[in-house]
Scaffold this motif. Structure first.
Motif, PDB file in Angstrom:
ATOM      1  N   ALA A  65       0.729  -1.006  -0.091  1.00 23.00           N
ATOM      2  CA  ALA A  65       0.360   0.434  -0.042  1.00 23.00           C
ATOM      3  C   ALA A  65       0.871   1.078  -0.058  1.00 23.00           C
ATOM      4  O   ALA A  65      -0.080   2.438   0.179  1.00 23.00           O
ATOM      5  N   GLY A  66       2.179   1.438  -0.259  1.00 23.28           N
ATOM      6  CA  GLY A  66       2.926   2.248   0.252  1.00 23.28           C
ATOM      7  C   GLY A  66       4.417   1.732  -0.544  1.00 23.28           C
ATOM      8  O   GLY A  66       4.226   1.467  -1.828  1.00 23.28           O
ATOM      9  N   ALA A  67       5.139   2.851  -0.296  1.00 26.28           N
ATOM     10  CA  ALA A  67       6.394   2.674  -1.135  1.00 26.28           C
ATOM     11  C   ALA A  67       7.432   2.563   0.251  1.00 26.28           C
ATOM     12  O   ALA A  67       7.277   2.588   1.256  1.00 26.28           O
ATOM     13  N   GLU A  68       8.442   1.798  -0.178  1.00 26.85           N
ATOM     14  CA  GLU A  68       9.319   1.986   0.786  1.00 26.85           C
ATOM     15  C   GLU A  68      10.786   3.003   0.335  1.00 26.85           C
ATOM     16  O   GLU A  68      11.098   3.210  -0.161  1.00 26.85           O
ATOM     17  N   VAL A  69      11.167   3.276   1.865  1.00 28.87           N
ATOM     18  CA  VAL A  69      12.252   4.331   1.750  1.00 28.87           C
ATOM     19  C   VAL A  69      13.393   4.068   2.016  1.00 28.87           C
ATOM     20  O   VAL A  69      14.111   2.751   2.845  1.00 28.87           O
ATOM     21  N   THR A  70      14.336   4.074   0.923  1.00 21.34           N
ATOM     22  CA  THR A  70      15.461   3.611   1.392  1.00 21.34           C
ATOM     23  C   THR A  70      16.821   4.558   2.195  1.00 21.34           C
ATOM     24  O   THR A  70      17.953   4.308   1.892  1.00 21.34           O
ATOM     25  N   PRO A  96      12.076  -3.411   6.327  1.00 19.72           N
ATOM     26  CA  PRO A  96      11.657  -2.115   5.181  1.00 19.72           C
ATOM     27  C   PRO A  96      11.119  -1.171   5.897  1.00 19.72           C
ATOM     28  O   PRO A  96      10.086  -1.084   7.503  1.00 19.72           O
ATOM     29  N   GLN A  97      12.053   0.201   5.878  1.00 20.35           N
ATOM     30  CA  GLN A  97      11.359   1.243   6.356  1.00 20.35           C
ATOM     31  C   GLN A  97       9.762   1.730   4.797  1.00 20.35           C
ATOM     32  O   GLN A  97      10.231   1.572   4.159  1.00 20.35           O
ATOM     33  N   LEU A  98       8.823   2.055   5.652  1.00 18.00           N
ATOM     34  CA  LEU A  98       7.825   1.688   4.715  1.00 18.00           C
ATOM     35  C   LEU A  98       7.031   3.633   4.691  1.00 18.00           C
ATOM     36  O   LEU A  98       6.934   3.708   5.664  1.00 18.00           O
ATOM     37  N   ALA A  99       6.587   3.748   3.973  1.00 17.08           N
ATOM     38  CA  ALA A  99       5.861   4.884   3.924  1.00 17.08           C
ATOM     39  C   ALA A  99       4.484   4.843   2.881  1.00 17.08           C
ATOM     40  O   ALA A  99       4.641   4.662   2.207  1.00 17.08           O
ATOM     41  N   LEU A 100       3.072   5.439   3.624  1.00 16.18           N
ATOM     42  CA  LEU A 100       1.555   5.304   2.965  1.00 16.18           C
ATOM     43  C   LEU A 100       1.325   6.495   3.733  1.00 16.18           C
ATOM     44  O   LEU A 100       1.448   7.316   4.358  1.00 16.18           O
ATOM     45  N   HIS A 101      -0.055   6.731   3.037  1.00 17.03           N
ATOM     46  CA  HIS A 101      -0.997   7.739   3.679  1.00 17.03           C
ATOM     47  C   HIS A 101      -1.709   7.047   5.077  1.00 17.03           C
ATOM     48  O   HIS A 101      -1.931   5.567   5.072  1.00 17.03           O
ATOM     49  N   ARG A 102      -1.655   8.271   5.964  1.00 17.26           N
ATOM     50  CA  ARG A 102      -1.882   7.147   7.363  1.00 17.26           C
ATOM     51  C   ARG A 102      -3.431   6.552   6.565  1.00 17.26           C
ATOM     52  O   ARG A 102      -4.066   6.182   7.341  1.00 17.26           O
ATOM     53  N   GLY A 103      -4.103   7.387   6.045  1.00 11.97           N
ATOM     54  CA  GLY A 103      -5.678   6.951   5.717  1.00 11.97           C
ATOM     55  C   GLY A 103      -5.666   5.440   5.122  1.00 11.97           C
ATOM     56  O   GLY A 103      -6.981   4.952   5.035  1.00 11.97           O
ATOM     57  N   TYR A 217       8.606  12.638   0.855  1.00 11.91           N
ATOM     58  CA  TYR A 217       8.941  11.705   0.493  1.00 11.91           C
ATOM     59  C   TYR A 217       7.820  11.021  -0.046  1.00 11.91           C
ATOM     60  O   TYR A 217       6.338  11.126  -0.258  1.00 11.91           O
ATOM     61  N   PRO A 218       8.197   9.918  -0.948  1.00 11.16           N
ATOM     62  CA  PRO A 218       7.341   9.184  -2.146  1.00 11.16           C
ATOM     63  C   PRO A 218       6.198   8.004  -1.424  1.00 11.16           C
ATOM     64  O   PRO A 218       6.666   7.817  -0.313  1.00 11.16           O
ATOM     65  N   LEU A 219       4.990   8.106  -1.744  1.00 10.30           N
ATOM     66  CA  LEU A 219       4.136   7.393  -1.615  1.00 10.30           C
ATOM     67  C   LEU A 219       3.769   6.144  -1.696  1.00 10.30           C
ATOM     68  O   LEU A 219       2.872   5.380  -1.330  1.00 10.30           O
ATOM     69  N   ALA A 220       4.015   6.056  -3.129  1.00 14.37           N
ATOM     70  CA  ALA A 220       4.224   5.753  -4.159  1.00 14.37           C
ATOM     71  C   ALA A 220       5.626   4.683  -5.318  1.00 14.37           C
ATOM     72  O   ALA A 220       6.369   5.727  -4.858  1.00 14.37           O
ATOM     73  N   LEU A 228       4.273   9.816 -12.239  1.00 11.71           N
ATOM     74  CA  LEU A 228       4.417  10.895 -11.441  1.00 11.71           C
ATOM     75  C   LEU A 228       3.181   9.845 -10.915  1.00 11.71           C
ATOM     76  O   LEU A 228       3.239   8.640 -10.505  1.00 11.71           O
ATOM     77  N   VAL A 229       3.725   9.578  -9.620  1.00 16.38           N
ATOM     78  CA  VAL A 229       3.600   9.578  -7.988  1.00 16.38           C
ATOM     79  C   VAL A 229       2.853  10.207  -6.780  1.00 16.38           C
ATOM     80  O   VAL A 229       3.677  11.612  -6.895  1.00 16.38           O
ATOM     81  N   PRO A 230       2.452   9.710  -6.410  1.00 13.24           N
ATOM     82  CA  PRO A 230       1.730  11.046  -4.461  1.00 13.24           C
ATOM     83  C   PRO A 230       2.969  11.331  -4.382  1.00 13.24           C
ATOM     84  O   PRO A 230       3.541  10.282  -4.222  1.00 13.24           O
ATOM     85  N   VAL A 231       3.438  12.162  -3.775  1.00  7.99           N
ATOM     86  CA  VAL A 231       4.544  12.824  -2.904  1.00  7.99           C
ATOM     87  C   VAL A 231       3.967  13.137  -1.731  1.00  7.99           C
ATOM     88  O   VAL A 231       3.201  14.043  -1.125  1.00  7.99           O
TER      89      VAL A 231
END
Ligand SMILES: Cc1cc2nc3c(=O)[nH]c(=O)nc-3n(C[C@H](O)[C@H](O)[C@H](O)COP(=O)(O)OP(=O)(O)OC[C@H]3O[C@@H](n4cnc5c(N)ncnc54)[C@H](O)[C@@H]3O)c2cc1C
Length: 429
Positions: A65-70, A96-103, A217-220, A228-231
């Protein structure tokens, strides 16, 4: 054991899932809002929390559901690099560290709670207003009537966990004199905007001039057909310190940072047309001397709301939830379980709240600004390399985010003990 959780945020929902996984099946989550909607913007789930979500069988769905942050880097407003570090698996962590939309994360967890615990385990439009401890143990939880009117209702439980966020009603009942959350005068705008990927597509970048700060940071990971990606973006303005200074207006924020660039990241282009999901005062709470009182405890932001440094709040709420379930499963007696949870989680969170108030790992941006307001040739000329490393490493250890802590087995096995025995006793034998 009947357990009521106030609040279906990340902490409350992970607590419900962890209690269920530990064999405690009489769990009810009460959420104030009528419907869980995808408010907010991005959150980070640090590797140590991914480890705990993996124990619940959720790592793959959260990952998807999100993006890996490296990588993470801090820069001044000229784009000069103050600090850079690999993150998650790139730093030697197993997870991994992951970034995603809280919702997105909240909805995923809420759906899983309904699937695993049953549709009645999570009630919305159920605002907890307080509680009354019962003689001989347990608690009566007070609930506002539906839609805020109608008669107050009461639910008896053996345990009440207040996971009801920054303005927790459970905390207010425990600490009626505390008052409103504390503001440091900083205003934060944040949102999600579609943009071209930057710095390899898996990087978190923080830039600041000691007054304004921008975090992106990116969310995808993969761009859509439009490239484009959601940032996730957050721009903050620290208090000026001047009495009577005007608060930043809604359109001040893009202009202040739009000239900032570093590598292929152009903040002006990234924020062009961005709509803030809202602007917020930066708030936190003081560390508490105690979270657990008999049958009642706190977790997540209700226990330790902290300034948003180090991308930690969601991760620490997950760890609280896992610890709480572990101790409730391990001890037959709720009060003993909640006291053990308090001993496990409160001391490190008290320290972290104060570290975040002092800027956490983002302190290096302010140091660079103070020592080299017009930039530097080599950052080591203004901040010794050992000092830079110490800020990052000591923060990671304090938050339990260092690779050694992450790669250790989870201390929160959440196993249900054989009848009449605690997990600790079962392990000792
Ligand atoms: C709407 C919202 C948007 C957010 N957006 C972001 C963001 O974009 N980025 C970020 O880093 N952090 C964000 N946060 C904060 C972040 O979610 C938390 O810091 C972190 O995840 C810890 O979560 P928590 O479960 O402790 O608290 P929270 O996520 O705050 O969840 C608390 C829950 O309790 C509910 N609640 C509150 N009062 C009561 C009550 N009296 N009775 C019952 N339920 C109650 C709330 O509606 C909420 O669902 C947001 C929080 C909220 C509530």
């Amino acid at each position: 054991m009947k357990i009521v959780i106030a609040g279906a945020g990340i902490g409350g929902l992970v607590a419900a899932l962890s209690l269920h996984a530990a064999g405690l099946r009489d769990v009810r989550v009460l959420e104030a809002v009528p419907r869980i909607l995808p408010f907010g913007a991005g959150v980070n789930v640090q590797p140590v929390a991914v480890r705990e979500l993996a124990a619940l069988g959720l790592a793959e769905s959260v990952r998807g559901a999100g993006a890996e942050v490296t990588a993470l880097s801090y820069h001044n407003d000229l784009g000069q690099r103050i600090w850079h570090e690999p993150r998650g698996r790139a730093s030697g962590c197993v997870w991994p560290q992951l970034a995603l939309h809280r919702g997105v994360l909240q909805s995923l967890l809420a759906d899983t709670v309904r699937d695993r615990l049953g549709p009645d385990a999570l009630s919305t439009d159920a605002r907890v207003t307080g509680f009354t401890p019962l003689d001989g143990g347990g608690v009566e939880v007070l609930l506002a009537g539906p839609a805020g009117d109608g008669p107050e209702t009461r639910i008896r439980a053996d345990v009440l966990a207040g996971a009801d966020g920054l303005r927790s009603a459970v905390r207010r009942t425990l600490y009626p004199e505390e008052g409103a959350p504390r503001s440091n005068g900083t205003t934060v705008w944040r949102g999600v905007h579609r943009s071209t990927p930057f710095q390899g597509g898996r990087s978190m970048v923080v830039m600041g001039d000691g007054h304004w700060k921008a975090v992106v940071y990116p969310l995808a990971e993969r761009p859509d057909g439009d490239g484009l990606v959601p940032v996730n973006w957050a721009v903050s303005r620290a208090a000026t310190g001047e009495p009577g200074a005007p608060t930043a207006s809604g359109d001040a924020f893009p202009a202040a940072v739009s000239g900032w660039r570093c590598g292929d990241l152009r903040l002006g282009a990234l924020l062009a047309g961005a709509q803030a999901a809202g602007s917020f005062p930066m708030l936190d709470r003081d560390p508490l001397p105690r979270w657990s009182f008999g049958a009642v405890t706190l977790l997540g932001d209700a226990a330790h709301a902290m300034a948003p440094m180090g991308s930690n709040a969601t991760t620490q709420a997950v760890l609280d939830a896992r610890s709480l379930a572990h101790h409730l499963a391990a001890h037959g007696d709720p009060a003993r379980a909640l006291a053990a949870y308090d001993r496990d989680r409160r001391p490190p969170m008290n320290r972290l709240q104060l570290l975040n108030r002092a800027q956490g790992p983002e302190l290096v941006i302010d140091l660079a600004r103070e020592r080299a307001p017009h930039g530097f040739r080599r950052v080591e000329d203004v901040i010794p390399a050992a000092r830079l490393a110490d800020v990052a490493e000591s923060y990671a250890r304090a938050a339990g985010l260092d690779a050694a802590s992450v790669n250790a087995p989870s201390p929160y096995g959440c196993h249900r003990p054989p009848p009449g025995r605690s997990v600790e006793a079962a392990h000792e034998s």
